[in-house]
Write an enzyme that holds these catalytic residues in place. Structure first.
Site, short mmCIF file in Angstrom:
data_model
loop_
_atom_site.label_atom_id
_atom_site.label_comp_id
_atom_site.label_asym_id
_atom_site.label_seq_id
_atom_site.Cartn_x
_atom_site.Cartn_y
_atom_site.Cartn_z
N GLY A 560 -11.60 -94.07 18.94
CA GLY A 560 -10.49 -94.83 18.39
C GLY A 560 -9.37 -93.89 18.00
N GLU A 561 -8.15 -94.39 18.08
CA GLU A 561 -7.00 -93.52 17.80
C GLU A 561 -7.04 -93.04 16.35
OE1 GLU A 561 -3.14 -94.29 19.17
OE2 GLU A 561 -3.78 -95.70 20.70
N GLY A 562 -6.89 -91.75 16.17
CA GLY A 562 -6.96 -91.12 14.86
C GLY A 562 -8.32 -90.49 14.62
#
Length: 646
Positions: A560-562
């Site tokens: 997931g982004e981050g």
């Protein structure tokens, strides 16, 4: 109202005040400018006027086009009304226009009606418009009827156009003074560009103190920034304290200010990292006392940190903040996603649950969840309005400023939302000429590949590009047509972080898409971005190549982004800590010099000469870390086995 804070500006000034030069500087960032000349050509006997006109023409760039309206002064209103939203017009000036308007050759004419038509054209103008006019209100009343008619008509024109313009500036001796608007509509201190503690430009309310944590929307209403969360149970961190580099002693940009706040526009002059510290830090790595070949590709993180901190010996980032931008996209872009799933993940992050919050706790990073406006179905309508884009950009800028004011040294930019991958692919197609199917990763639904949803996403991007094929391709236009709220907020974060010399660790399609858009607003922004891992995503690979960013790792993480960036953060910190702590190799002059030995006084009686059985001198090196406090041999006796007792 303007999409940049101001769309129409009236520049007033006296004779030789520098008003024309200042007006030209306002449109210097535009690739094409239509210069509307209102003055009549000089007569054969007026050599001085002809020289002035020639100087004006010589000052205009070759990319500008010139349009003359002196032959028919009423046509000026038509030119302004017919201008498209992607055009930039510079009208110079109303004094020449009024002179022609009062010329007997154009009489009888209704001067009042013509001025009203001009003001209405300015008020409804869709293009970016700068109008120059002489200020005659400070001079004496002319003694001739024609002189009084001129000042009356020009004064009326100035008042009407000033009322219709978004902003008015008076230039005196080359110095601009913004007259309109005089104060913010909301009870918020007027923002200004100042130099903060590190010498970087900030938005504040005066006296160098940060304002309340608000961002001003185009409507003038303050919008509260989201809460900064500290995930529970962060591990105790040890290591060097976070250090700053060489401070910048002067502001690096001058941005227009109006009541709506900061004007974010193309061509902004933002700071660049230190061009010398980065190469010096990488060269220094080759001299360190390591048994192997060195840091490999991770020397890039040392060079990046050195350049952004302004020192050849950068410190690990001890204060990190994660910005999670949550924004959904309607329509086919969100095909294959579970309704409400992104909202659930954002709520989990706020509550300290999920992979992002867990990794943030382990890294000792704060977490801020930012809700972006939901984007419409881009295949049938623009994703956002231009006013929403402007508000989102300013919100992102203020988020970066808030982090810098709190002492944050590294931002991690992540995103969650339905349809973010398709929106990023559309931005890549519009800015980098990518083919959507090649940058859209396969869709995974419930642990299985969903190729039917992938095709729906491809079709949505294709239809959106076709729908907007005649639209301008400016940075804000792309955000409005295709990008949506999450990419717009992320773009503002990158610009604000650049202005405050705050490095950003990118992760995922939204971050790199924002990097591509921010490049067209301020080319310096990409130099403050670091990409830890491409995650195996084709959109990230292509955008990184266009931006000149080399992923440091090839782990193909897809948490997931981050979360991907946070998983790699401990390794990056370890590299910086090791590079800062290791000494120079002894062969290159490093290490701790041996202590001076005490002098031995010569004995009075000479010793008898014995065979040379001395062993060569040997000095045990003093350890660099914890260990014995002396390297002198101990005077302990040996046991029968030959080992020291104890």
């Amino acid at each position: 109202m303007s999409v940049d804070g101001w769309n129409t500006v009236l520049v007033l000034g006296g004779i030789r005040s520098g008003k024309s030069e200042f007006a030209e500087s306002l449109v210097a960032d535009a690739p094409l400018v239509r210069y509307v000349a209102t003055a009549a050509d000089a007569g054969a006997d007026d050599e001085e006027w002809a020289t002035r006109l020639a100087a004006h023409r010589a000052r205009r760039p070759e990319t500008w086009t010139t349009e003359e309206t002196a032959g028919e002064p009423r046509r000026l209103a038509d030119v302004i009304s017919a201008a498209e939203s992607h055009e930039t017009l510079l009208v110079d000036d109303l004094g020449g226009w009024v002179t022609v308007l009062l010329d007997p050759a154009h009489q009888p004419a209704d001067d009042t009606a013509t001025i009203a038509e001009l003001a209405e054209a300015v008020r409804s103008c869709r293009a970016r418009l700068v109008v120059v006019s002489p200020e005659v209100g400070l001079s004496l009343v002319p003694t001739t009827p024609l002189g009084r008619a001129f000042t009356d008509a020009l004064g009326a024109a100035n008042r009407a156009v000033a009322d219709a313009c978004d902003a008015v500036v008076l230039v005196v001796a080359g110095q601009p003074a913004w007259l309109k608007p005089a104060a913010p509509a909301a009870p918020v201190p007027q923002p200004s560009v100042t130099v903060g503690a590190a010498g970087a430009p900030t938005l504040d309310g005066g006296a160098g103190e940060p304002t309340d944590e608000t961002v001003v929307t185009p409507a003038g209403e303050p919008e509260a920034l989201p809460e900064v969360l500290t995930p529970t149970a962060p591990p105790a961190q040890a290591g060097p304290a976070d250090g700053g580099g060489t401070p910048w002693a002067a502001p690096t940009m001058a941005l227009p200010m109006v009541a709506t706040g900061l004007v974010i526009q193309p061509g902004m002059e933002l700071p660049m990292p230190d061009e010398y510290a980065g190469p010096q830090a990488v060269d220094r790595l080759a001299t360190l006392d390591v048994p192997g070949a060195g840091f490999g590709v991770l020397d890039g993180v040392v060079g990046f940190a050195a350049a952004t901190q302004g020192t050849p010996t950068p410190a690990p980032w001890a204060s990190v903040r994660v910005l999670l931008v949550h924004g959904d996209h309607a329509g086919g872009a969100a095909a294959g996603t579970v309704p409400g799933d992104s909202t659930r993940r954002a709520q989990d992050a706020r509550a300290g649950r999920g992979p992002l919050a867990r990794l943030a706790a382990e890294s000792g990073a704060s977490l801020q969840v930012v809700d972006a406006p939901t984007a419409g179905p881009m295949e049938v309508e623009p994703a956002l309005t231009l006013d929403q884009v402007e508000s989102a950009l300013r919100q992102g800028w203020r988020l970066a400023e808030q982090a810098a004011d709190a002492g944050v040294r590294l931002l991690v930019l992540g995103a969650c939302g339905a349809g973010t991958e398709a929106a990023a692919a559309a931005v890549l197609a519009a800015t980098a000429g990518a083919e959507p199917p090649t940058v859209l990763g396969r869709v995974i639904t419930a642990g299985e590949y969903d190729d039917a949803s992938w095709m729906v996403r491809c079709a949505a991007v294709r239809d959106a590009l076709h729908r907007s094929r005649h639209s301008p391709r400016g940075a804000k236009d792309i955000l409005a047509e295709l990008g949506g709220g999450d990419i717009a907020v992320a773009t503002g974060v990158l610009l604000g972080a650049t202005a405050r010399r705050l490095p950003v660790l990118l992760d995922g399609p939204v971050g790199v898409a924002a990097g591509l858009v921010s490049r067209d607003l301020a080319g310096q922004a990409r130099h403050w971005c670091l990409l830890a891992d491409h995650g195996g995503q084709p959109a990230v690979r292509l955008a990184a190549d266009v931006l000149g960013l080399t992923p440091l790792l090839d782990l193909r993480l897809d948490l997931g982004e981050g979360a991907n960036a946070l998983a790699a953060l401990p390794l990056l910190r370890s590299v910086l800590g090791l590079a800062a702590a290791l000494p120079v190799h002894p062969a290159l002059g490093g290490g701790i010099p041996d202590e001076a030995e005490p002098e031995v006084e010569p004995e009075t009686e000479p010793e008898t000469e014995e065979p040379d059985t001395e062993e060569p001198d040997f000095h045990e090196p003093e350890p660099a870390g914890p260990g014995p406090t002396t390297t002198e041999p101990e005077s302990a006796s040996l046991d029968p086995s030959g080992w020291r007792a104890g």
